[in-house]
Design a protein around this motif. Structure first.
Motif, PDB file in Angstrom:
ATOM      1  N   ILE A  58       0.848  -1.205   0.000  1.00 38.12           N
ATOM      2  CA  ILE A  58       0.000   0.000   0.000  1.00 38.12           C
ATOM      3  C   ILE A  58       0.877   1.247   0.000  1.00 38.12           C
ATOM      4  O   ILE A  58       0.672   2.185  -0.781  1.00 38.12           O
ATOM      5  CB  ILE A  58      -0.967  -0.006   1.201  1.00 38.12           C
ATOM      6  N   VAL A 119     -16.725   3.621  -7.212  1.00 38.09           N
ATOM      7  CA  VAL A 119     -16.489   2.891  -5.959  1.00 38.09           C
ATOM      8  C   VAL A 119     -16.818   1.423  -6.216  1.00 38.09           C
ATOM      9  O   VAL A 119     -17.929   0.950  -5.967  1.00 38.09           O
ATOM     10  CB  VAL A 119     -17.341   3.477  -4.816  1.00 38.09           C
ATOM     11  N   ALA A 259     -11.164  -5.092  -8.231  1.00 36.59           N
ATOM     12  CA  ALA A 259     -11.303  -5.827  -6.968  1.00 36.59           C
ATOM     13  C   ALA A 259     -10.525  -7.138  -7.009  1.00 36.59           C
ATOM     14  O   ALA A 259      -9.893  -7.518  -6.024  1.00 36.59           O
ATOM     15  CB  ALA A 259     -12.777  -6.094  -6.665  1.00 36.59           C
ATOM     16  N   MET A 263      -6.889  -4.736  -5.975  1.00 34.44           N
ATOM     17  CA  MET A 263      -6.961  -4.925  -4.531  1.00 34.44           C
ATOM     18  C   MET A 263      -8.408  -4.678  -4.106  1.00 34.44           C
ATOM     19  O   MET A 263      -8.918  -3.587  -4.335  1.00 34.44           O
ATOM     20  CB  MET A 263      -6.050  -3.915  -3.847  1.00 34.44           C
ATOM     21  N   PRO A 264      -9.073  -5.681  -3.506  1.00 37.01           N
ATOM     22  CA  PRO A 264     -10.479  -5.471  -3.123  1.00 37.01           C
ATOM     23  C   PRO A 264     -10.645  -4.270  -2.193  1.00 37.01           C
ATOM     24  O   PRO A 264     -11.593  -3.496  -2.341  1.00 37.01           O
ATOM     25  CB  PRO A 264     -10.856  -6.770  -2.403  1.00 37.01           C
ATOM     26  N   GLY A 265      -9.712  -4.104  -1.246  1.00 33.98           N
ATOM     27  CA  GLY A 265      -9.832  -3.068  -0.222  1.00 33.98           C
ATOM     28  C   GLY A 265      -9.736  -1.646  -0.736  1.00 33.98           C
ATOM     29  O   GLY A 265     -10.032  -0.699  -0.013  1.00 33.98           O
ATOM     30  N   ALA A 266      -9.328  -1.472  -1.991  1.00 37.60           N
ATOM     31  CA  ALA A 266      -9.318  -0.117  -2.547  1.00 37.60           C
ATOM     32  C   ALA A 266     -10.712   0.289  -2.994  1.00 37.60           C
ATOM     33  O   ALA A 266     -11.038   1.473  -3.018  1.00 37.60           O
ATOM     34  CB  ALA A 266      -8.343  -0.027  -3.719  1.00 37.60           C
ATOM     35  N   ARG A 267     -11.555  -0.699  -3.289  1.00 40.64           N
ATOM     36  CA  ARG A 267     -12.910  -0.429  -3.792  1.00 40.64           C
ATOM     37  C   ARG A 267     -12.849   0.543  -4.974  1.00 40.64           C
ATOM     38  O   ARG A 267     -13.469   1.620  -4.927  1.00 40.64           O
ATOM     39  CB  ARG A 267     -13.831   0.129  -2.695  1.00 40.64           C
ATOM     40  N   SER A 299     -12.556   7.995  -3.718  1.00 42.59           N
ATOM     41  CA  SER A 299     -11.407   8.428  -2.920  1.00 42.59           C
ATOM     42  C   SER A 299     -10.127   8.482  -3.751  1.00 42.59           C
ATOM     43  O   SER A 299      -9.685   7.466  -4.306  1.00 42.59           O
ATOM     44  CB  SER A 299     -11.190   7.456  -1.747  1.00 42.59           C
ATOM     45  N   ILE A 301      -7.225   8.664  -2.649  1.00 42.86           N
ATOM     46  CA  ILE A 301      -6.231   7.807  -1.991  1.00 42.86           C
ATOM     47  C   ILE A 301      -6.395   6.365  -2.476  1.00 42.86           C
ATOM     48  O   ILE A 301      -5.413   5.693  -2.820  1.00 42.86           O
ATOM     49  CB  ILE A 301      -6.362   7.898  -0.456  1.00 42.86           C
ATOM     50  N   ALA A 302      -7.642   5.918  -2.538  1.00 40.30           N
ATOM     51  CA  ALA A 302      -7.901   4.574  -3.049  1.00 40.30           C
ATOM     52  C   ALA A 302      -7.489   4.470  -4.515  1.00 40.30           C
ATOM     53  O   ALA A 302      -6.889   3.468  -4.942  1.00 40.30           O
ATOM     54  CB  ALA A 302      -9.381   4.232  -2.886  1.00 40.30           C
ATOM     55  N   VAL A 305      -3.713   4.068  -4.831  1.00 39.77           N
ATOM     56  CA  VAL A 305      -3.213   2.720  -4.553  1.00 39.77           C
ATOM     57  C   VAL A 305      -3.275   1.866  -5.823  1.00 39.77           C
ATOM     58  O   VAL A 305      -2.305   1.186  -6.188  1.00 39.77           O
ATOM     59  CB  VAL A 305      -4.024   2.076  -3.403  1.00 39.77           C
TER      60      VAL A 305
END
Lengths: 428, 428
Positions: A58, A119, A259, A263-267, A299, A301-302, A305
């Motif tokens: 990250i 998102v 996803a 990376m799933p967590g970045a959405r 986001s 930031i997302a 990433v």
């Protein structure tokens, strides 16, 4: 003053109808079972493999994106910082990088302004359906069975979904022709047909090349959009061109997801909508207007990433996911082999043989309902997904979906053994 | 085969009605003007102050959250990594930390399970309106003028918004009583009333304590929800209790935003919905079901950034924003003083005197339309927001909104001078 007035006013009758739809109940049930039986082997979850996750990535991805802004975009430190911290443009701050990724991995050539970063792919589906649903005449076509996220987006926009027949080769273009005719006869306006040509969720099936061409032909002749979902396309050895890559008539609106590949967590997902709209601009501009009222922007930031992962892999997520793809392929082959060993020759039991993606469809000669799933979780320690959830509870009662993405060889062996015990106990 | 069939089918008549609503056109116009006149002093944008942004903070916040997961939640490295990388629970992974922040900053006591973390406050508004809008009888009440994001969420859910009179003390509870009566007479079902008691966008006004109590009384007596938006509450010297803190009847659904107090680029907001729902569970559970179909979950990475800021500031964003609050207060006073010097005594020109937040309302004796704004941008080099945008283009034609959040003392002095030149040239 009646203290019960309020709470009694919050009931199934007075809240939006989607909340009591079977599709929603399904998702909740599955989540509950996973929590209730944490030790059961899950062949239900379509989550990506976790072994290569590393928290340091990250930080590296964020750094790589900031360096890109300095080096390639000539930004000073204040501008770099503002790009990550402040509200960003509605379409997204990485549309150019997404376009480069599409050129690299899919040979799809699109202008950054036709991309809207969302998102996850889920928001993209909602935006597309909300944009296309003008009044009660509008309907959406989709293969049966279909991805529950599509069903969900349709529910939120009050869009009826009409099923199109799906075979071992995915959606049937000739049945699409029939359904278009039927809709026309009933005074309905078909706005689009949803389709997943590569390793579809839930079936695992793919369309062959002639079927892709025929589908594009039907869409162009009838002036309907194809909503192409390509969440799993990377994870196969034989890769056919996407509909979007073959499209000559601007018929295809393309949904992309990071996803599984990023990376799933970045959405972070996106939609490519390069269709011109009467009055000027692209369909992407219309989607962006609605996004401004839904989530304002994704986001930054997302987005950074995901951008960092793209930058550090020369824009190829195919190469970035070489290890993961090898594991999914291994798991697919091991699961199919285990099914063959444990259930081969059992009367009425069969399965398809996808060549990529996360999913396998198993057919059995008895009803696969939620009660059976709960019994399986409790007494056999294995979770799967009853296929009727992907038919809106209206069909598919003799099928189940197996997901192979999170498993190890040991878990596959044990999971299929447990599943075979459940199935064989039910055979005549 | 007609190549024009598709593109001509994508037109204002066949796309969702919200796309041609004046509220959407407004937002686009404002964005375009900012791009066309980049050197104009912007007293239009409600973005937070940027001086203290620092890219290293993102890394520090992420590290702090990971350390919290290890230390306070006892997670091993694989679980920490999975929390950030993988899909997370729909309600969010930081609901407990949000609840601690609410206790610390607002003396609001809520259980984590009544919190749903959302993609900015905007998604929370959409989820609430989508949940509450069951059929065409349902209407929402909101002060006129009101936040355009609320208007946007209402458009996306086909929810009519009926105006309630707003005064220098915010929404008028007695007019709310009248509007409820009127709705009842017309067979409408009022599901909720939206309200921003603290330093409202766009007016800058706040409700006094008696008005807050009276509003709660009206809501409880009539069994309607109050949708409280508190995006700016932190930025004042005199801080009154929120409606949620005063609420004894579970009448208040509370919208929280970290965009101004945490970091806009994280796009993290939340809703507190602790109302019990007939049939079991909380209203938060219903909102969460719909979120699962809209964005699946809020990026855990974005949530981690906000969580880190909370953890590193002992859960107080009031303290974390002490420097920003001082700057907003300074800017407010400087702007009000400059208005007094430049425009004091001008016939028909007045403004309100908010004690906190980002916004000031200026009233003038001539029409403030978009043509005037464009003229101001081009010929005077100053941007503001015509108030009619917050009335859906139906009222407020003699008012404009000034935003002070992004300015420096020099820009305030010059911006107000330019604005005064524009205004005085139009006085009789």
């Amino acid at each position: 003053m009646d203290p019960d007035v309020l709470s009694s006013s919050l009931s199934a009758e007075t809240l939006h109808g989607s909340l009591t739809d079977p599709a929603i109940a399904s998702m909740n049930l599955l989540n509950e079972l996973v929590e209730t039986y944490p030790l059961a082997i899950s062949m239900a979850a379509g989550r990506p493999y976790e072994e290569f996750f590393d928290i340091r990535l990250i930080h590296e991805y964020l750094d790589a994106y900031c360096e890109h802004l300095r080096r390639d975009r000539g930004m000073d430190e204040a501008a770099v910082t503002r790009t990550l911290f402040q509200y960003g443009t509605t379409k997204g701050v990485i549309t150019d990088l997404v376009a480069r990724n599409l050129a690299e991995d899919e040979h799809i050539d699109v202008a950054p302004e036709s991309v809207v970063v969302t998102v996850g792919c889920q928001e993209a589906m909602f935006l597309a359906l909300r944009t296309l649903r003008a009044d009660e005449r509008d309907v959406l076509l989709a293969p049966a069975p279909t991805y529950v996220g599509l069903t969900g987006a349709a529910l939120l926009t009050d869009t009826p979904v009409w099923p199109v027949r799906s075979t071992e080769h995915g959606i049937d273009p000739e049945d699409l022709v029939l359904q278009l005719k039927r809709a026309d006869e009933q005074g309905k306006r078909v706005r689009a047909c949803y389709v997943t040509p590569n390793f579809a969720n839930p079936t695992g099936t793919s369309m062959d090349l002639p079927a892709r061409h025929r589908l594009l032909e039907v869409a162009a002749e009838n002036g309907i959009l194809l909503l192409e979902d390509n969440a799993y396309g990377l994870f196969g050895t034989e890769r056919l061109p996407t509909l979007k890559a073959l499209d000559q008539s601007a018929s295809v609106l393309y949904f992309g997801s990071f996803a599984k590949t990023g990376m799933p967590g970045a959405r972070v997902g996106y939609v490519v909508a390069d269709q011109p709209v009467a009055g000027g601009g692209l369909l992407a501009d219309q989607l962006s207007k609605l996004k401004g009222m839904l989530t304002v922007n994704t986001s930054p930031i997302a987005q950074a990433v995901i951008a960092g992962k793209l930058l550090l892999n020369d824009f190829s997520l195919t190469r970035a996911n070489a290890r993961e793809t090898a594991i999914y392929q291994r798991n697919l082959h091991l699961t199919l082999a285990a099914l063959g060993r444990r259930l081969g020759g059992c009367p009425g039991v069969s399965w398809n043989t996808p060549t990529g993606g996360f999913f396998i469809t198993v057919t059995v000669p008895f009803a696969v309902d939620d009660a059976l799933l709960e019994h399986s979780a409790r007494d056999h320690g294995v979770l799967f997904t009853p296929m009727h959830h992907f038919y809106g509870g209206k069909d598919g009662f003799h099928q189940l979906r197996l997901s192979i993405s999170l498993l190890t060889p040991e878990l596959i062996e044990e999971g299929v053994a447990r599943l075979a015990a459940l199935i064989t106990a039910r055979l005549p």
